[in-house]
Design an enzyme around this catalytic site. Sequence first.
Site, short mmCIF file in Angstrom:
data_model
loop_
_atom_site.label_atom_id
_atom_site.label_comp_id
_atom_site.label_asym_id
_atom_site.label_seq_id
_atom_site.Cartn_x
_atom_site.Cartn_y
_atom_site.Cartn_z
N LYS A 95 5.11 -2.68 9.77
CA LYS A 95 3.98 -3.61 9.88
C LYS A 95 4.03 -4.48 11.13
CE LYS A 95 2.21 -3.79 5.26
NZ LYS A 95 3.02 -2.82 4.47
N GLU A 117 -4.99 -11.34 5.23
CA GLU A 117 -4.92 -11.15 3.79
C GLU A 117 -3.57 -10.49 3.49
OE1 GLU A 117 -6.05 -8.94 5.86
OE2 GLU A 117 -4.91 -7.20 5.18
N SER A 384 8.98 4.27 6.38
CA SER A 384 8.17 3.13 6.84
C SER A 384 8.81 1.77 6.59
CB SER A 384 6.80 3.18 6.17
OG SER A 384 6.93 3.26 4.76
C1 LIG Z 1 2.54 -1.83 3.59
C2 LIG Z 1 3.48 -0.69 3.53
C3 LIG Z 1 3.02 0.63 3.38
C4 LIG Z 1 1.58 1.00 3.15
O1 LIG Z 1 0.70 0.72 4.18
P1 LIG Z 1 0.13 1.83 5.19
O2 LIG Z 1 -0.94 1.11 5.91
O3 LIG Z 1 -0.36 2.99 4.39
O4 LIG Z 1 1.26 2.22 6.07
C5 LIG Z 1 3.95 1.65 3.42
N1 LIG Z 1 5.27 1.40 3.56
C6 LIG Z 1 5.75 0.14 3.70
C7 LIG Z 1 7.21 -0.06 3.86
C8 LIG Z 1 4.87 -0.94 3.69
O5 LIG Z 1 5.36 -2.19 3.81
#
Ligand SMILES: *Cc1c(COP(=O)(O)O)cnc(C)c1O
Length: 400
Positions: A95, A117, A384
């Site tokens: 993020k 948000e 992610s």
């Molecule tokens: C917020 C989040 C997501 C989901 O958001 P995307 O916009 O689909 O990437 C996925 N993995 C993690 C670790 C997150 O914090």
Amino acid sequence: MTSPPFACSASSTGKFGKYGGQYVPETLMEPLKVLADAYLRFSKDPSFKKELAGWLGQYAGRPTPLYLASRLTSHVGGARIFLKREDLLHGGAHKINNTLGQALLARNMGKHRIIAETGAGQHGVATAMACAALGLKAEIYMGGEDIERQKLNVYRMKLLGAKVHPVESGSKTLKDAINEALRDWVTNVEDTYYLLGSVVGPHPYPTMVRDFQSVIGKEARRQILRQEGKLPKAIVACVGGGSNSIGIFHAFLSDMEVGLYGVEAGGRNMSPGKNAAPLVAGREGVLHGMMTYVLQNTEGQVESTESISAGLDYPAVGPEHSYLMSVGRTKYVTQTDSDALDGFRLLSQLEGIIPALEPAHAISYATKLARSLQKEDSIIVNLSGRGDKDVDIIARQFPQ
Ligand SMILES: *Cc1c(COP(=O)(O)O)cnc(C)c1O
């Protein structure tokens, strides 16, 4: 670079095929136009790009490694599984790539009050971090229900100097927080920048957030070519709003031999209200200013969602995913809560990496996909985020 066979940039009106666009009240059209123009200008400005690259490198921790998960690979017995380690970034997830990009854009536009948000609080925390680092004021809208469920992230945001506004309307969750943030933006547009957290919403957000996240795939493509000498058979990433997945997919769009798999939250099961899989189980519709796939009932009311991972718990998805699915370039599948827990456990115990529950869905699907491929093949999973934030949830599921 040759251009891929897909219109991978939105048109000037923000359309990906028939998806995307700007389905917003009249009062938002002008601020969106100002934003789109500013983004277009700064995205071509070498000094803006250099400044952002500096923040990504010195502050966020880029480039992130591409790690061969060799024990997971042996356990599965199939293609070599590589992890793109976005979990190692500052804040523990991808993020920050987006919040740094947009916060820097806001500062360059002369806007010093940032609103955002947040659902589970992860985007709120990443926004608060970027704003503190860049000397901007952050105000975060969060549903009252979510504030109750995510006390630690609320406290983190406050520690970082942000103000948290509880939203007590509607279901008191993410979609109500988005509505409230949009209302604030219309009222205070002179000095305020709305920093959206994924590739969703009206144009230019889906394009802009994708551009900021596409650094993931650019690095991964370079790294896999260097480390393996060839492209992977597949890329696997989880899909909430769709930003980490589009971020890693983009650099591979014109590599037709690379399969692109988005994994949505199968939640408890595929009956209405029990999952968060708009691409697999939804229909075309309009939500939050965009035309895209939306989970809805037969009357067109937005369906409630359920997922063990808060970050995937959203009833719609970025419009570019809807487009890429419609032209057959990407595939979308689901993994259930219990699949995700399997992925979570496997990665923790075989690799010493505790993944966030969101990418645990991608890990789980990747193990199944790897099994169907050859040992010489490779696949990349976008890791992610890290799982520290989810340890409480896991502890409740597995008290032993
Ligand atoms: C917020 C989040 C997501 C989901 O958001 P995307 O916009 O689909 O990437 C996925 N993995 C993690 C670790 C997150 O914090």
